[in-house]
Design a protein around this motif. Structure first.
Motif, PDB file in Angstrom:
ATOM      1  N   LEU A  76      27.008 -11.711  47.708  1.00  0.00           N
ATOM      2  CA  LEU A  76      27.683 -13.298  47.362  1.00  0.00           C
ATOM      3  C   LEU A  76      26.856 -13.606  46.328  1.00  0.00           C
ATOM      4  O   LEU A  76      25.578 -13.733  46.759  1.00  0.00           O
ATOM      5  CB  LEU A  76      28.387 -14.501  48.841  1.00  0.00           C
ATOM      6  CG  LEU A  76      27.858 -15.521  48.795  1.00  0.00           C
ATOM      7  CD1 LEU A  76      29.609 -15.004  48.043  1.00  0.00           C
ATOM      8  CD2 LEU A  76      28.453 -16.886  49.311  1.00  0.00           C
ATOM      9  N   ASN A  77      27.052 -14.060  45.530  1.00  0.00           N
ATOM     10  CA  ASN A  77      26.505 -14.196  44.196  1.00  0.00           C
ATOM     11  C   ASN A  77      27.007 -16.007  43.666  1.00  0.00           C
ATOM     12  O   ASN A  77      28.246 -16.176  43.403  1.00  0.00           O
ATOM     13  CB  ASN A  77      26.528 -13.474  43.040  1.00  0.00           C
ATOM     14  CG  ASN A  77      26.233 -12.062  43.601  1.00  0.00           C
ATOM     15  OD1 ASN A  77      24.902 -11.832  43.090  1.00  0.00           O
ATOM     16  ND2 ASN A  77      27.409 -11.215  43.286  1.00  0.00           N
ATOM     17  N   LEU A  78      25.774 -16.618  43.872  1.00  0.00           N
ATOM     18  CA  LEU A  78      26.277 -18.130  43.329  1.00  0.00           C
ATOM     19  C   LEU A  78      25.663 -18.031  41.829  1.00  0.00           C
ATOM     20  O   LEU A  78      24.682 -18.648  41.985  1.00  0.00           O
ATOM     21  CB  LEU A  78      25.656 -18.547  44.725  1.00  0.00           C
ATOM     22  CG  LEU A  78      26.434 -18.429  45.866  1.00  0.00           C
ATOM     23  CD1 LEU A  78      25.556 -19.727  46.551  1.00  0.00           C
ATOM     24  CD2 LEU A  78      27.688 -18.655  45.371  1.00  0.00           C
ATOM     25  N   GLU A  79      26.733 -19.139  41.016  1.00  0.00           N
ATOM     26  CA  GLU A  79      25.745 -19.715  39.506  1.00  0.00           C
ATOM     27  C   GLU A  79      26.307 -20.696  39.439  1.00  0.00           C
ATOM     28  O   GLU A  79      27.233 -21.669  39.086  1.00  0.00           O
ATOM     29  CB  GLU A  79      26.742 -18.479  38.415  1.00  0.00           C
ATOM     30  CG  GLU A  79      25.175 -18.554  38.000  1.00  0.00           C
ATOM     31  CD  GLU A  79      24.486 -19.626  37.501  1.00  0.00           C
ATOM     32  OE1 GLU A  79      22.663 -19.900  37.111  1.00  0.00           O
ATOM     33  OE2 GLU A  79      24.484 -20.833  37.102  1.00  0.00           O
ATOM     34  N   VAL A  81      31.410 -18.543  41.620  1.00  0.00           N
ATOM     35  CA  VAL A  81      31.185 -17.661  43.260  1.00  0.00           C
ATOM     36  C   VAL A  81      31.193 -15.628  42.396  1.00  0.00           C
ATOM     37  O   VAL A  81      32.925 -15.597  42.129  1.00  0.00           O
ATOM     38  CB  VAL A  81      31.515 -18.176  43.765  1.00  0.00           C
ATOM     39  CG1 VAL A  81      31.591 -16.749  44.993  1.00  0.00           C
ATOM     40  CG2 VAL A  81      31.346 -18.732  44.981  1.00  0.00           C
ATOM     41  N   SER A  82      31.071 -14.552  42.477  1.00  0.00           N
ATOM     42  CA  SER A  82      31.206 -13.456  43.284  1.00  0.00           C
ATOM     43  C   SER A  82      30.809 -12.897  44.475  1.00  0.00           C
ATOM     44  O   SER A  82      30.093 -12.726  44.555  1.00  0.00           O
ATOM     45  CB  SER A  82      30.963 -13.486  41.312  1.00  0.00           C
ATOM     46  OG  SER A  82      29.716 -12.512  41.384  1.00  0.00           O
ATOM     47  N   ALA A  88      37.195 -16.649  47.378  1.00  0.00           N
ATOM     48  CA  ALA A  88      36.647 -14.840  47.579  1.00  0.00           C
ATOM     49  C   ALA A  88      36.527 -14.156  48.390  1.00  0.00           C
ATOM     50  O   ALA A  88      36.682 -13.156  47.850  1.00  0.00           O
ATOM     51  CB  ALA A  88      35.545 -15.176  46.678  1.00  0.00           C
ATOM     52  N   LEU A  89      36.261 -14.805  49.426  1.00  0.00           N
ATOM     53  CA  LEU A  89      36.291 -13.805  50.968  1.00  0.00           C
ATOM     54  C   LEU A  89      37.962 -13.472  51.109  1.00  0.00           C
ATOM     55  O   LEU A  89      37.503 -12.430  51.459  1.00  0.00           O
ATOM     56  CB  LEU A  89      35.248 -14.953  51.865  1.00  0.00           C
ATOM     57  CG  LEU A  89      34.010 -14.278  51.766  1.00  0.00           C
ATOM     58  CD1 LEU A  89      32.973 -15.389  52.098  1.00  0.00           C
ATOM     59  CD2 LEU A  89      33.283 -13.047  51.625  1.00  0.00           C
ATOM     60  N   ALA A 149      35.284  -9.441  44.030  1.00  0.00           N
ATOM     61  CA  ALA A 149      36.327 -10.827  43.728  1.00  0.00           C
ATOM     62  C   ALA A 149      35.080 -11.405  42.660  1.00  0.00           C
ATOM     63  O   ALA A 149      34.182 -11.891  42.995  1.00  0.00           O
ATOM     64  CB  ALA A 149      36.151 -11.288  45.463  1.00  0.00           C
ATOM     65  N   LEU A 150      36.204 -12.526  42.383  1.00  0.00           N
ATOM     66  CA  LEU A 150      35.307 -13.996  41.570  1.00  0.00           C
ATOM     67  C   LEU A 150      36.435 -14.909  41.444  1.00  0.00           C
ATOM     68  O   LEU A 150      37.182 -14.463  41.549  1.00  0.00           O
ATOM     69  CB  LEU A 150      35.385 -13.622  40.132  1.00  0.00           C
ATOM     70  CG  LEU A 150      34.517 -14.483  38.770  1.00  0.00           C
ATOM     71  CD1 LEU A 150      33.858 -14.372  39.516  1.00  0.00           C
ATOM     72  CD2 LEU A 150      35.156 -13.137  37.175  1.00  0.00           C
ATOM     73  N   CYS A 151      35.285 -16.105  41.446  1.00  0.00           N
ATOM     74  CA  CYS A 151      35.910 -17.817  41.510  1.00  0.00           C
ATOM     75  C   CYS A 151      35.619 -18.273  41.040  1.00  0.00           C
ATOM     76  O   CYS A 151      34.221 -17.587  41.192  1.00  0.00           O
ATOM     77  CB  CYS A 151      36.268 -17.956  43.105  1.00  0.00           C
ATOM     78  SG  CYS A 151      37.443 -19.222  43.167  1.00  0.00           S
TER      79      CYS A 151
END
Length: 219
Positions: free
Chosen positions: A5-8, A16-17, A48-49, A26-28
């Motif tokens: 899970l990537n957070l920026e 979020v990806s 995303a999940l 997934a990307l949101c």
């Protein structure tokens, strides 16, 4: 398999990806001047999940953009990442948010210079060469007409929300400005996967955002 899970959240872009073995699944994200990260980040993670039929317990790691950038945005993103890693007992990975911006560029400039707006005439910035190799450290830089004159004969790409400010101040002629290139979780995927494979993890208890400068409150 590595599900990351990537957070920026270092700029107005709340992103979020989810990536599986270095591939986006997934990307949101949403970019708003009103900075609604506190309201949107956890909702974006959930969406995303759910889009891939996944649960938080399926994650193998969390990667967060550590800054520099918005003080409040960074606190929100890092707090969420640390909380998940503590609860799920999974590793925490971090990336410099300026490096994330640089990852968005696929052109042929001699130098790639991502910039995050730091108010007034100041930006957070760093310089990469054409191979995306770091050649200057991350710094807070006050821009004026003489900034980056040592690169006047080179093709330079300025990226990020600080690039708009730079375009109004700098006198370079052989350069391009990409203010729309904000740090996004979709540009974290390859690097976060490599750090996972190399076990380049943060100490969850002591990890803090990379503020670069002390927080200054305003009205």
């Amino acid at each position: 398999m590595a599900l990351i899970l990537n957070l920026e959240t270092s700029t107005r872009n709340c992103s979020v990806s989810i990536a599986k073995d270095g591939e986006l699944v997934a990307l949101c994200e949403e970019s708003k001047e009103s900075y609604e990260h506190a309201e949107k980040l956890h909702l974006f993670m959930k969406w995303a999940l759910e889009a891939e039929g996944l649960k938080f317990s399926d994650l193998d790691a969390v990667c967060v953009g550590k800054g520099p950038g918005s003080y409040t945005g960074l606190r929100i993103g890092v707090s969420a990442a640390k909380g998940l890693c503590f609860a799920l007992n999974i590793p925490l990975i971090s990336l410099n948010s300026l490096e994330i911006i640089a990852n968005s560029y696929s052109g042929e400039a001699d130098y790639v210079i991502p910039m995050t707006d730091a108010r007034r005439k100041e930006v957070y910035t760093v310089t990469f060469n054409q191979k995306k190799e770091l050649i200057t450290p991350t710094e807070a830089k006050i821009l004026d007409e003489n900034s980056f004159l040592d690169l006047k004969n080179k093709k330079v790409a300025f990226l990020g929300d600080g690039a708009k400010k730079a375009s109004e101040i700098l006198t370079l002629t052989s350069c391009e400005f990409f203010p729309q290139n904000l740090p996004s979780a979709k540009y974290m995927i390859e690097t976060s996967y490599q750090k996972f494979l190399n076990k380049e993890f943060e100490d969850i208890a002591y990890f803090e955002p990379f503020y670069l400068k002390d927080f200054v409150a305003g009205k």
